[in-house]
Design an enzyme around this catalytic site. Structure first.
Site, PDB file in Angstrom:
ATOM      1  N   ARG A 144       0.774  -1.360  -0.440  1.00 46.56           N
ATOM      2  CA  ARG A 144      -0.173   0.467   0.193  1.00 46.56           C
ATOM      3  C   ARG A 144       1.083   1.347   0.252  1.00 46.56           C
ATOM      4  O   ARG A 144       0.884   2.228   0.208  1.00 46.56           O
ATOM      5  CB  ARG A 144      -0.542   0.143   1.216  1.00 46.56           C
ATOM      6  CG  ARG A 144      -2.040  -0.949   1.408  1.00 46.56           C
ATOM      7  CD  ARG A 144      -3.446  -0.943   2.078  1.00 46.56           C
ATOM      8  NE  ARG A 144      -3.384  -1.857   2.182  1.00 46.56           N
ATOM      9  CZ  ARG A 144      -3.482  -2.638   3.302  1.00 46.56           C
ATOM     10  NH1 ARG A 144      -3.173  -2.393   3.982  1.00 46.56           N
ATOM     11  NH2 ARG A 144      -4.555  -3.543   3.208  1.00 46.56           N
ATOM     12  N   LYS A 194       3.099  11.928 -11.472  1.00 49.32           N
ATOM     13  CA  LYS A 194       1.848  10.992 -12.169  1.00 49.32           C
ATOM     14  C   LYS A 194       2.979   9.637 -12.463  1.00 49.32           C
ATOM     15  O   LYS A 194       3.868   9.849 -12.982  1.00 49.32           O
ATOM     16  CB  LYS A 194       1.631  11.288 -13.051  1.00 49.32           C
ATOM     17  CG  LYS A 194       0.371  12.335 -13.120  1.00 49.32           C
ATOM     18  CD  LYS A 194       0.303  12.578 -14.607  1.00 49.32           C
ATOM     19  CE  LYS A 194      -0.867  14.011 -15.190  1.00 49.32           C
ATOM     20  NZ  LYS A 194      -0.783  14.601 -16.369  1.00 49.32           N
ATOM     21  N   GLU A 213      10.128  17.791 -25.706  1.00 45.48           N
ATOM     22  CA  GLU A 213       9.432  18.157 -23.662  1.00 45.48           C
ATOM     23  C   GLU A 213       9.758  19.576 -24.050  1.00 45.48           C
ATOM     24  O   GLU A 213       8.876  20.377 -23.155  1.00 45.48           O
ATOM     25  CB  GLU A 213       9.474  17.033 -22.806  1.00 45.48           C
ATOM     26  CG  GLU A 213       8.609  15.446 -23.064  1.00 45.48           C
ATOM     27  CD  GLU A 213       7.338  15.591 -23.306  1.00 45.48           C
ATOM     28  OE1 GLU A 213       6.884  16.358 -22.443  1.00 45.48           O
ATOM     29  OE2 GLU A 213       6.753  14.752 -23.022  1.00 45.48           O
ATOM     30  N   LYS A 219       8.305  23.231 -15.361  1.00 41.11           N
ATOM     31  CA  LYS A 219       6.831  21.920 -15.639  1.00 41.11           C
ATOM     32  C   LYS A 219       6.988  21.767 -13.414  1.00 41.11           C
ATOM     33  O   LYS A 219       6.073  21.480 -13.041  1.00 41.11           O
ATOM     34  CB  LYS A 219       7.749  20.546 -15.632  1.00 41.11           C
ATOM     35  CG  LYS A 219       7.091  19.547 -14.839  1.00 41.11           C
ATOM     36  CD  LYS A 219       6.874  18.487 -16.003  1.00 41.11           C
ATOM     37  CE  LYS A 219       5.936  17.544 -15.138  1.00 41.11           C
ATOM     38  NZ  LYS A 219       5.287  15.730 -16.087  1.00 41.11           N
ATOM     39  N   GLU A 248      -4.225  18.420 -11.124  1.00 39.75           N
ATOM     40  CA  GLU A 248      -4.548  18.028 -12.979  1.00 39.75           C
ATOM     41  C   GLU A 248      -6.182  18.224 -12.888  1.00 39.75           C
ATOM     42  O   GLU A 248      -6.801  18.057 -13.740  1.00 39.75           O
ATOM     43  CB  GLU A 248      -4.305  17.571 -13.673  1.00 39.75           C
ATOM     44  CG  GLU A 248      -4.688  17.192 -15.198  1.00 39.75           C
ATOM     45  CD  GLU A 248      -3.765  16.192 -16.395  1.00 39.75           C
ATOM     46  OE1 GLU A 248      -2.128  15.680 -15.891  1.00 39.75           O
ATOM     47  OE2 GLU A 248      -4.427  16.339 -17.530  1.00 39.75           O
ATOM     48  N   ARG A 286      -2.636  22.805 -15.312  1.00 36.50           N
ATOM     49  CA  ARG A 286      -1.503  21.524 -15.427  1.00 36.50           C
ATOM     50  C   ARG A 286      -1.632  21.137 -16.442  1.00 36.50           C
ATOM     51  O   ARG A 286      -0.885  19.906 -17.571  1.00 36.50           O
ATOM     52  CB  ARG A 286      -0.801  20.073 -13.914  1.00 36.50           C
ATOM     53  CG  ARG A 286      -0.718  19.247 -15.007  1.00 36.50           C
ATOM     54  CD  ARG A 286      -0.463  18.249 -12.946  1.00 36.50           C
ATOM     55  NE  ARG A 286       0.613  17.312 -13.381  1.00 36.50           N
ATOM     56  CZ  ARG A 286       0.926  15.847 -12.966  1.00 36.50           C
ATOM     57  NH1 ARG A 286       0.978  16.572 -11.821  1.00 36.50           N
ATOM     58  NH2 ARG A 286       2.123  15.546 -12.968  1.00 36.50           N
ATOM     59  N   ASN A 315      -0.085  18.860 -21.010  1.00 39.29           N
ATOM     60  CA  ASN A 315      -0.670  17.697 -22.652  1.00 39.29           C
ATOM     61  C   ASN A 315      -0.333  18.281 -23.939  1.00 39.29           C
ATOM     62  O   ASN A 315      -0.729  17.702 -24.665  1.00 39.29           O
ATOM     63  CB  ASN A 315      -1.890  17.207 -21.908  1.00 39.29           C
ATOM     64  CG  ASN A 315      -1.716  16.674 -20.956  1.00 39.29           C
ATOM     65  OD1 ASN A 315      -1.156  15.849 -20.443  1.00 39.29           O
ATOM     66  ND2 ASN A 315      -3.019  16.974 -19.586  1.00 39.29           N
ATOM     67  N   HIS A 358       0.076  16.092 -26.275  1.00 41.02           N
ATOM     68  CA  HIS A 358       0.143  14.514 -25.929  1.00 41.02           C
ATOM     69  C   HIS A 358      -1.367  13.965 -25.840  1.00 41.02           C
ATOM     70  O   HIS A 358      -1.442  12.589 -26.361  1.00 41.02           O
ATOM     71  CB  HIS A 358      -0.486  14.896 -24.310  1.00 41.02           C
ATOM     72  CG  HIS A 358       1.292  14.492 -24.151  1.00 41.02           C
ATOM     73  ND1 HIS A 358       2.478  16.307 -24.855  1.00 41.02           N
ATOM     74  CD2 HIS A 358       2.680  13.617 -23.476  1.00 41.02           C
ATOM     75  CE1 HIS A 358       3.355  15.687 -23.788  1.00 41.02           C
ATOM     76  NE2 HIS A 358       3.420  14.644 -23.344  1.00 41.02           N
ATOM     77  N   HIS A 380       0.056  10.617 -27.401  1.00 39.41           N
ATOM     78  CA  HIS A 380      -0.440   8.998 -27.371  1.00 39.41           C
ATOM     79  C   HIS A 380      -1.143   8.200 -28.194  1.00 39.41           C
ATOM     80  O   HIS A 380      -1.119   7.481 -28.011  1.00 39.41           O
ATOM     81  CB  HIS A 380      -1.571   9.829 -25.668  1.00 39.41           C
ATOM     82  CG  HIS A 380       0.086  10.030 -24.864  1.00 39.41           C
ATOM     83  ND1 HIS A 380      -0.909  10.286 -23.794  1.00 39.41           N
ATOM     84  CD2 HIS A 380       0.918  10.162 -24.619  1.00 39.41           C
ATOM     85  CE1 HIS A 380       0.167  10.581 -22.974  1.00 39.41           C
ATOM     86  NE2 HIS A 380       1.409  10.262 -23.373  1.00 39.41           N
ATOM     87  N   HIS A 410       7.998   8.384 -28.037  1.00 39.08           N
ATOM     88  CA  HIS A 410       6.898   9.069 -27.201  1.00 39.08           C
ATOM     89  C   HIS A 410       7.322  10.461 -27.988  1.00 39.08           C
ATOM     90  O   HIS A 410       6.948  11.380 -27.673  1.00 39.08           O
ATOM     91  CB  HIS A 410       7.180   9.300 -25.954  1.00 39.08           C
ATOM     92  CG  HIS A 410       7.350  10.689 -25.064  1.00 39.08           C
ATOM     93  ND1 HIS A 410       5.246   9.976 -24.857  1.00 39.08           N
ATOM     94  CD2 HIS A 410       6.784  11.968 -24.392  1.00 39.08           C
ATOM     95  CE1 HIS A 410       4.404  11.368 -24.605  1.00 39.08           C
ATOM     96  NE2 HIS A 410       5.574  12.586 -23.509  1.00 39.08           N
TER      97      HIS A 410
END
Ligand code: GLY
Length: 340
Positions: A108, A130, A172, A214, A224, A228, A232, A235, A239, A249
């Site tokens: 956990r 993330k 990026e 960032k 987000e 934020r 993206n 993206h 993606h 990527h």
């Protein structure tokens, strides 16, 4: 090593931006550490892991899946890892994503830290909390948001970074410039890979500038809900293309940024697509591509930025100013299908 304590909503991360992996022992008790890395990093830097509990993954996005998580957990059990264990991901974005995810679910949740070894991981993947895995063609569909205890940059790793990875990282960096930093964009226009590869101080400044950019965005909106989302940019389409067309990527988001510029022309009056395309090309990135619009749209619809029948799409109003625009899915489908 100089330490910067970065506060997030309910945790903090120590940043060591001029660091050396050999000095890790000054900040962490090694007997409680398990390193996670990949075969590429391990091959070049084997001695750095000598005598340490180390899990070595197969490299590549195709291994950022649940089966790898299961295999890591089996190894952690065999190593008798417990709640005192800290996982340290040493590698690129796949390693940092998967390390953060395993650390978030094992028992956990246990502590974790990152030594990002690629430009992309330094300026992007290691920052923000993330983490997660892909499910089929759906990128990062499963994961959590949980911040690492520390991030340590050791630029020596960049000496063995292949050209393709430099290119990935700069995608990026261009993204950051487009959405938030017009001066950085001009710096990218005025320089080239050669400058950054030759001048170590200039590269260090560039990486730090992007790391700070960032980090500030994440600090302002960790979960987000708004700002934020700007990160993206490129993206959503990127993606959807990445795993279907086996692009890196960087390549995928570069194509995504190009098309997002054209959508911006239609919806925000953006007029600087050619500058963005020129910079992407300058850093070895692809811009236009032929792809099956319908097939890609089917995957794109599953993007996490979709809210019912609308997509929060990231557009530019000018270079250095990203905006979040809600576009009905039907309209987005039409715009994409009309693009050449
Ligand atoms: N780990 C990447 C991010 O949080 O954006």
């Amino acid at each position: 090593m100089k330490r910067f304590k970065i506060n997030f909503s309910n945790s903090s991360t120590d940043y060591y931006l001029v660091g050396d992996i050999a000095n890790l022992k000054k900040i962490i008790v090694f007997k409680d550490v398990v390193f996670i890395t990949d075969e590429n990093v391990f091959r070049y830097h084997k001695q750095k892991f000598k005598g340490r509990n180390t899990i070595v993954l197969k490299p590549g996005e195709e291994f950022k899946v649940q089966a790898t998580v299961d295999a890591i957990i089996e190894q952690l059990i065999a190593m008798e890892a417990d709640r005192k264990t800290t996982l340290i991901g040493v590698g690129g974005g796949v390693v940092t994503d998967i390390t953060g995810y395993v650390a978030s679910v094992y028992m956990r949740g246990i502590k974790f830290g990152f030594v990002p070894t690629t430009i992309l991981a330094m300026v992007d993947a290691s920052i923000g909390g993330k983490n997660g895995i892909d499910v089929g063609v759906y990128k990062n569909l499963v994961g959590t948001i949980r911040q690492p205890s520390f991030i340590l940059h050791d630029h020596k790793f960049l000496n063995t970074l292949p050209e393709t990875e430099w290119i990935n990282g700069f995608a990026e960096i261009v993204k950051h410039a487009c959405i938030k930093d017009a001066a950085l964009f001009r710096q990218l226009e005025e320089n080239s890979f050669k400058t950054f590869q030759k001048k170590k101080d200039t590269l260090r400044d560039l990486i730090q500038r992007n790391t700070v950019l960032k980090t500030k965005v994440v600090q302002g909106d960790e979960f987000e809900k708004g700002e934020r989302r700007l990160l993206n940019f490129g993206h959503t389409l990127g993606h959807a293309l990445e795993n279907q067309y086996e692009l890196s990527h960087g390549q995928a988001i570069s194509i995504g940024m190009t098309y997002a510029c054209h959508i911006s022309e239609q919806l925000t009056g953006f007029k600087e697509t050619s500058r963005v395309v020129n910079v992407l090309n300058k850093y070895g990135l692809p811009t236009y591509a032929s792809f099956d619009k319908q097939k890609v749209f089917e995957v794109l619809k599953m993007d996490k930025k979709r809210e019912r029948k609308e997509m929060n799409y990231i557009l530019l109003s000018k270079i250095g100013k990203g905006i979040i625009q809600t576009i009905p899915l039907k309209k987005l489908e039409q715009i994409l299908s009309e693009m050449s």
